[in-house]
Structure formats: C-alpha cells, structure tokens
Write a protein that holds these residues in place. Structure first.
Motif, PDB file in Angstrom:
ATOM      1  N   GLN A  98     -15.912  16.611  55.980  1.00 20.84           N
ATOM      2  CA  GLN A  98     -16.007  15.354  55.238  1.00 20.84           C
ATOM      3  C   GLN A  98     -17.304  14.614  55.584  1.00 20.84           C
ATOM      4  O   GLN A  98     -17.971  14.064  54.701  1.00 20.84           O
ATOM      5  N   GLU A  99     -17.657  14.593  56.889  1.00 20.80           N
ATOM      6  CA  GLU A  99     -18.910  13.951  57.277  1.00 20.80           C
ATOM      7  C   GLU A  99     -20.100  14.664  56.656  1.00 20.80           C
ATOM      8  O   GLU A  99     -21.059  14.022  56.205  1.00 20.80           O
ATOM      9  N   LEU A 100     -20.063  16.012  56.637  1.00 25.24           N
ATOM     10  CA  LEU A 100     -21.171  16.769  56.052  1.00 25.24           C
ATOM     11  C   LEU A 100     -21.285  16.484  54.552  1.00 25.24           C
ATOM     12  O   LEU A 100     -22.402  16.296  54.036  1.00 25.24           O
ATOM     13  N   ASP A 101     -20.149  16.434  53.848  1.00 23.92           N
ATOM     14  CA  ASP A 101     -20.190  16.147  52.407  1.00 23.92           C
ATOM     15  C   ASP A 101     -20.779  14.763  52.142  1.00 23.92           C
ATOM     16  O   ASP A 101     -21.604  14.589  51.233  1.00 23.92           O
ATOM     17  N   ALA A 102     -20.374  13.773  52.964  1.00 29.54           N
ATOM     18  CA  ALA A 102     -20.900  12.426  52.766  1.00 29.54           C
ATOM     19  C   ALA A 102     -22.398  12.378  53.047  1.00 29.54           C
ATOM     20  O   ALA A 102     -23.174  11.746  52.308  1.00 29.54           O
ATOM     21  N   GLN A 103     -22.817  13.080  54.100  1.00 22.91           N
ATOM     22  CA  GLN A 103     -24.248  13.081  54.440  1.00 22.91           C
ATOM     23  C   GLN A 103     -25.065  13.785  53.365  1.00 22.91           C
ATOM     24  O   GLN A 103     -26.144  13.318  52.976  1.00 22.91           O
ATOM     25  N   GLN A 104     -24.572  14.914  52.872  1.00 24.81           N
ATOM     26  CA  GLN A 104     -25.272  15.613  51.803  1.00 24.81           C
ATOM     27  C   GLN A 104     -25.351  14.766  50.540  1.00 24.81           C
ATOM     28  O   GLN A 104     -26.371  14.779  49.830  1.00 24.81           O
ATOM     29  N   HIS A 105     -24.258  14.024  50.250  1.00 15.23           N
ATOM     30  CA  HIS A 105     -24.282  13.145  49.068  1.00 15.23           C
ATOM     31  C   HIS A 105     -25.345  12.071  49.217  1.00 15.23           C
ATOM     32  O   HIS A 105     -26.090  11.782  48.266  1.00 15.23           O
ATOM     33  N   HIS A 110     -28.096  12.246  51.037  1.00 11.00           N
ATOM     34  CA  HIS A 110     -29.419  12.854  50.926  1.00 11.00           C
ATOM     35  C   HIS A 110     -29.751  13.212  49.469  1.00 11.00           C
ATOM     36  O   HIS A 110     -30.906  13.067  49.033  1.00 11.00           O
ATOM     37  N   ARG A 111     -28.747  13.680  48.737  1.00 12.04           N
ATOM     38  CA  ARG A 111     -28.994  13.981  47.320  1.00 12.04           C
ATOM     39  C   ARG A 111     -29.375  12.727  46.553  1.00 12.04           C
ATOM     40  O   ARG A 111     -30.266  12.748  45.689  1.00 12.04           O
ATOM     41  N   GLN A 112     -28.700  11.611  46.836  1.00 14.58           N
ATOM     42  CA  GLN A 112     -29.046  10.350  46.167  1.00 14.58           C
ATOM     43  C   GLN A 112     -30.472   9.920  46.521  1.00 14.58           C
ATOM     44  O   GLN A 112     -31.239   9.473  45.658  1.00 14.58           O
ATOM     45  N   ALA A 113     -30.842  10.060  47.818  1.00 13.37           N
ATOM     46  CA  ALA A 113     -32.195   9.673  48.221  1.00 13.37           C
ATOM     47  C   ALA A 113     -33.248  10.547  47.545  1.00 13.37           C
ATOM     48  O   ALA A 113     -34.295  10.059  47.080  1.00 13.37           O
ATOM     49  N   ILE A 114     -32.977  11.835  47.456  1.00 13.84           N
ATOM     50  CA  ILE A 114     -33.928  12.747  46.802  1.00 13.84           C
ATOM     51  C   ILE A 114     -34.029  12.434  45.314  1.00 13.84           C
ATOM     52  O   ILE A 114     -35.129  12.445  44.730  1.00 13.84           O
ATOM     53  N   ASP A 115     -32.898  12.135  44.679  1.00 13.02           N
ATOM     54  CA  ASP A 115     -32.932  11.775  43.257  1.00 13.02           C
ATOM     55  C   ASP A 115     -33.742  10.507  43.036  1.00 13.02           C
ATOM     56  O   ASP A 115     -34.523  10.410  42.064  1.00 13.02           O
ATOM     57  N   ASN A 116     -33.581   9.509  43.916  1.00 10.97           N
ATOM     58  CA  ASN A 116     -34.353   8.269  43.781  1.00 10.97           C
ATOM     59  C   ASN A 116     -35.850   8.524  43.955  1.00 10.97           C
ATOM     60  O   ASN A 116     -36.689   7.963  43.220  1.00 10.97           O
ATOM     61  N   ARG A 117     -36.200   9.377  44.933  1.00 10.37           N
ATOM     62  CA  ARG A 117     -37.613   9.687  45.137  1.00 10.37           C
ATOM     63  C   ARG A 117     -38.184  10.449  43.942  1.00 10.37           C
ATOM     64  O   ARG A 117     -39.328  10.211  43.535  1.00 10.37           O
ATOM     65  N   ASP A 118     -37.418  11.379  43.406  1.00  6.02           N
ATOM     66  CA  ASP A 118     -37.885  12.114  42.225  1.00  6.02           C
ATOM     67  C   ASP A 118     -38.099  11.173  41.040  1.00  6.02           C
ATOM     68  O   ASP A 118     -39.084  11.300  40.282  1.00  6.02           O
ATOM     69  N   ARG A 119     -37.167  10.237  40.886  1.00  3.18           N
ATOM     70  CA  ARG A 119     -37.301   9.285  39.789  1.00  3.18           C
ATOM     71  C   ARG A 119     -38.551   8.421  39.966  1.00  3.18           C
ATOM     72  O   ARG A 119     -39.329   8.193  39.022  1.00  3.18           O
ATOM     73  N   ARG A 120     -38.784   7.950  41.198  1.00  2.00           N
ATOM     74  CA  ARG A 120     -39.974   7.148  41.468  1.00  2.00           C
ATOM     75  C   ARG A 120     -41.242   7.966  41.275  1.00  2.00           C
ATOM     76  O   ARG A 120     -42.259   7.470  40.762  1.00  2.00           O
ATOM     77  N   LEU A 136     -40.751  15.809  53.455  1.00  4.04           N
ATOM     78  CA  LEU A 136     -40.115  15.528  54.733  1.00  4.04           C
ATOM     79  C   LEU A 136     -38.599  15.420  54.580  1.00  4.04           C
ATOM     80  O   LEU A 136     -37.826  15.943  55.397  1.00  4.04           O
ATOM     81  N   ALA A 137     -38.156  14.742  53.509  1.00  3.92           N
ATOM     82  CA  ALA A 137     -36.710  14.618  53.272  1.00  3.92           C
ATOM     83  C   ALA A 137     -36.072  15.979  53.026  1.00  3.92           C
ATOM     84  O   ALA A 137     -34.967  16.256  53.497  1.00  3.92           O
ATOM     85  N   ASN A 138     -36.769  16.847  52.286  1.00  2.00           N
ATOM     86  CA  ASN A 138     -36.229  18.193  52.038  1.00  2.00           C
ATOM     87  C   ASN A 138     -36.110  18.984  53.331  1.00  2.00           C
ATOM     88  O   ASN A 138     -35.125  19.700  53.554  1.00  2.00           O
ATOM     89  N   ARG A 139     -37.133  18.869  54.198  1.00  2.00           N
ATOM     90  CA  ARG A 139     -37.050  19.583  55.475  1.00  2.00           C
ATOM     91  C   ARG A 139     -35.908  19.069  56.329  1.00  2.00           C
ATOM     92  O   ARG A 139     -35.180  19.845  56.963  1.00  2.00           O
ATOM     93  N   ARG A 140     -35.722  17.749  56.347  1.00  2.00           N
ATOM     94  CA  ARG A 140     -34.596  17.189  57.113  1.00  2.00           C
ATOM     95  C   ARG A 140     -33.254  17.626  56.540  1.00  2.00           C
ATOM     96  O   ARG A 140     -32.308  17.936  57.278  1.00  2.00           O
ATOM     97  N   ALA A 141     -33.143  17.663  55.210  1.00  2.00           N
ATOM     98  CA  ALA A 141     -31.891  18.103  54.586  1.00  2.00           C
ATOM     99  C   ALA A 141     -31.599  19.568  54.916  1.00  2.00           C
ATOM    100  O   ALA A 141     -30.455  19.947  55.199  1.00  2.00           O
ATOM    101  N   ASN A 142     -32.666  20.415  54.879  1.00  2.00           N
ATOM    102  CA  ASN A 142     -32.460  21.829  55.224  1.00  2.00           C
ATOM    103  C   ASN A 142     -32.044  21.994  56.676  1.00  2.00           C
ATOM    104  O   ASN A 142     -31.190  22.823  57.003  1.00  2.00           O
ATOM    105  N   ALA A 143     -32.648  21.192  57.577  1.00  2.00           N
ATOM    106  CA  ALA A 143     -32.273  21.276  58.989  1.00  2.00           C
ATOM    107  C   ALA A 143     -30.825  20.846  59.198  1.00  2.00           C
ATOM    108  O   ALA A 143     -30.074  21.469  59.957  1.00  2.00           O
ATOM    109  N   LEU A 144     -30.413  19.766  58.510  1.00  2.00           N
ATOM    110  CA  LEU A 144     -29.013  19.325  58.620  1.00  2.00           C
ATOM    111  C   LEU A 144     -28.059  20.371  58.060  1.00  2.00           C
ATOM    112  O   LEU A 144     -26.982  20.589  58.603  1.00  2.00           O
TER     113      LEU A 144
END
Length: 468
Positions: free
Chosen positions: A205-212, A214-224, A295-303
C-alpha cells in the motif's frame, strides 16, 4: 462417539483425541490416556495369527486413529462417495464418524477402506511383512517415525500379526503426542505467516501511494515542459517575424532615406534583441525542467528497484515460514518443504545485532545448514574469527553492524581462499532470508566447479550484495 480429529491437509498425523479401551475420551493430560489393550479383535485369544489383520478385525478403539491418521479427509470422502454415501451434505467430522462406525464390521464401505489403505501404503506394508520378530517390527516402527512416514507405518504396524499389546500401546502414545506437537507448531507458524502477510500488504500500500505521487509529479512536470516548449516556439516565431519586419524596414529606410524610419528600425531591432533574450531564458528554463524530470525518473526507478527487492525479501521469508508448501519428489533435504536447501553447508555470520542472531540460526536450520556467529570483536576474540572463517563454507557479513577490522579481514580471507561472501546492507531477518536463497541458488554449481579445478588455481570470489 469418536474423539475430535484434526483434518488438516497434508499433516502426517491428523488425529487429535483418541479413546481409551473403556470408550471414554482422553483428557488433555497425557498421563491419563490409555491405548487399546491389543491390536486384534476383542474375541481373539491364544497365540497371534500369522495372517495380517483386516480393518474390521482391529479393536474398535483403533478405528478412530487409523481413519484419522492413515488417509486424509479428501481421500475418505472419495471412498465414501463411491459406496453411495451422500458426503456432500456431511461435515468432515460426520464423514469421520461414519467411517469409524462402518469399520467395526465387514461391509462394502470397510472393504473399500481396506483396499484404499493397502493400495496407499503398500510399500511400507511389504517392508513390515519382512519382520520376523517383535524386535524387528518395533525397529521398523521407530525408523518410520524418524523418517516422518507415520500414516503408512502406523497402518502396517497395527495390522501386522506380530504386533502385541505392548507395541500397540507404544504406537498409540506416539500418535497421540505427535498430534499435540504438530498442532502447536502449526499455530505458531501460522501466526508468523499472518504477521508477514500483514507487513507485505502494508508495504504494498505504501509503495502504491508513493508511485501514485511520483506519477502525479512526473505528469505535472511533463505538462509544464510542454507549456514551456510552446512558449519557446512562440518566441522563436515572434523573433523570426521581428527580423523579417526589421529587414523590410531597412529596405524602406534605404529607399526613403528618412530619419524617422531609421528610428523605427532601431526600435524594431531593440524589440528583436529583447525577443532573442527572452527565447534564450525560456530555453534555459526548459533545460532545467528536463534535468529535473530526469532526476525524478532516476529516483522513481531507484524506489521501484528497492520496492522489488523488499518484496523479494518478504517472499523469501514467507516461503521459509509457510508450512503448507509442497515438497518436490525425491528431495532429500531435512528442512521444511519449500525452503532453499543449503545441503549441510556451514554458514558463518560476521557481525549483526544480537537480537536477531537466534532468528538467523533458526532460518539456517530450516534450510538444512549449520550456523556459526562471530560478533566482530565486541565480545568474541578477534583471533577466533580466523578459525571460524577457515571452517565456514559461506560467509555472510552485515555491513551496518560490524567493526572495520572484522569486515576487512573477512573480505580479504574470502578473496584469498575463494569462498563465497555475502555483504548485507542491513541486519534484518528478511534480508538474511533473501541472502540464504541466493546462496542456495549459486553455491551448488560453484562447489562442483571448485572440485574440477586443477591444483594451484584460485577462481574469482562471488561477492553478493543484498540490499537492505
């Protein structure tokens, strides 16, 4: 009425409560229980027959342990169903009682039960048939107890013509006490398994919440990033148009030669330079956002990798604690089914927290290995480390709880003498269980390779790093 039974599958002993010869149920204290007076029929007198007893020829007090121990409840349901008994509407306990009652007389159901028992345990029955004395028969019974084949051994023993009252009494006591020991062990293991499953569910559950997140942060960065790219394209188009207007103005100025037109050209040039500077700033901002996204992608892959390793560690611990896993055919390991087989190798643990050392020892014992421990020089003498390293087959060193001297000595020794060395980043039990699985998977092939190597050659050391 028959005593309570445990219909767990696939326990080797499933009867929990037997009855004494007077038909009374056993109390909880072992000292008050009494087995049947003899394995034979109540009417038998004189010397025992040389012919093996049938199910209905046994004393009725033995029918309960035979039905509850020698076959599981699914097998008994299939047998009863073939004889027309409506077992679908009956509980396991009702099926057991019906079979116990039918076993007192020779009938279609008892004959079918006799055939099923003979067919299932035919190998042990033939083995027990070769016994020519009571001592040989008792020796075979003790051997089957040691090997864990209690159902077949019990059936072959009580139906043997040489089985007397004393031997029946002994076998009855063994069956009764094994049922209590197995039930207590199952409850403890099931509690540990439930705790491990709860921990895994929480981590998922913690992993799913963390991945969610990170996905939101990546989507916001892509949009920006898309917005900035659109702004850069607009600025570049504006710069191109400004240069075009400037060139046109210069042409008109040259043709007209007026001072006012020169001033307008100068103003357009200033606006063009400002547009270029703005475009340059936007390009720099786009680059910064791209770097942030990388950097966010590398952190997400490490997590994700860390979560995968944690899941593998929890699964390894669950497999070691799960008593219901099926053993593979022909496996000679003495540990529980489903555990990795260390094949008797000696595992030396250097360092580690004192609170988890006994858990380490229990896991290695479950995996058919020997466990040794050196605390890295805190209480154990440093000189003792060399002798332990020499006698060990595999060295496991916990990096987070060991002295620098013990860590360096262990690593140098393993490199010099080509011994597998596993470096753990943490002292957790699940990390240690994961390391045991990797040792079991890699060490078997490396041992054969070491035996085939010519004298004087040393291979490269397998240094395994298990993340915490």
């Amino acid at each position: 009425m028959c005593g309570g039974i445990n219909h767990g599958r696939p326990n080797p002993v499933s009867v929990l409560l037997l009855r004494d010869p007077q038909g009374e149920a056993h109390p909880a204290q072992p000292t008050q229980s009494a087995p049947p007076a003899s394995a034979g029929h109540p009417g038998e007198t004189g010397a025992p027959s040389r012919k093996r007893r049938k199910l209905w020829e046994l004393r009725r007090q033995l029918h309960c342990p035979v039905i509850g121990t020698c076959l599981d409840i699914d097998a008994w349901r299939r047998i009863a169903r073939t004889q027309g008994v409506a077992v679908e509407a009956m509980t396991d306990y009702a099926v057991h009682l019906h079979l116990v009652a039918s076993s007192e007389h020779r009938n279609a159901l008892s004959r079918a039960a006799q055939k099923a028992l003979e067919r299932t345990h035919g190998g042990l029955v033939r083995r027990f048939t070769r016994a020519r004395s009571r001592d040989q028969l008792e020796s075979l019974w003790q051997q089957t107890l040691h090997e864990g084949d209690v159902p077949g051994g019990f059936w072959a023993l009580v139906t043997h013509p040489l089985c007397d009252t004393r031997l029946t009494h002994s076998a009855y006591e063994e069956i009764h006490m094994l049922s209590h020991q197995i039930g207590a062990g199952q409850r403890a293991d099931l509690r540990k398994l439930q705790d491990a499953r709860s921990e895994i569910q929480r981590l998922r559950q913690e992993l799913d919440a963390q991945q969610h997140r990170h996905r939101q942060a990546i989507d916001n960065r892509d949009r920006r990033l898309r917005q900035l790219q659109a702004q850069v394209a607009t600025a570049q188009e504006e710069g191109r148009l400004a240069k075009a207007r400037e060139a046109g103005a210069i042409q008109r100025l040259k043709s007209l030669g007026g001072t006012r037109l020169q001033e307008r050209v100068t103003a357009h040039a200033r606006r063009a330079r400002a547009a270029d500077q703005r475009a340059e700033r936007l390009r720099a901002e786009v680059k910064d956002w791209r770097d942030a996204c990388d950097l966010a992608n590398r952190r997400a892959n490490a997590l994700a990798r860390e979560a995968h390793e944690q899941s593998a560690q929890r699964q390894a611990l669950e497999r070691l604690l799960n008593p219901g896993a099926n053993a593979c055919d022909g496996c000679s390991a003495s540990g529980p089914p489903g555990c990795p087989n260390l094949c008797g190798r000696r595992i030396l643990c250097v360092g580690g927290r004192s609170q988890v050392i006994e858990h380490y020892r229990e896991l290695v014992a479950r995996c058919n290995g020997e466990f040794e421990h050196h605390d890295g020089g805190i209480e154990d003498k440093p000189q003792r480390l060399n002798s332990l390293l020499s006698s060990a087959d595999v060295v496991i060193c916990t990096i987070d709880c060991v002295s620098h001297d013990a860590y360096n000595r262990s690593k140098r020794f393993c490199k010099r003498y080509a011994k597998p060395c596993v470096l753990l980043r943490s002292s957790g039990v699940s990390t240690f269980a994961r390391a045991l699985e990797q040792v079991a998977d890699t060490n078997s092939g490396k041992q054969g390779e070491r035996e085939r190597r010519p004298p004087g050659t040393i291979p490269s050391v397998a240094m395994l790093e298990v993340p915490g």
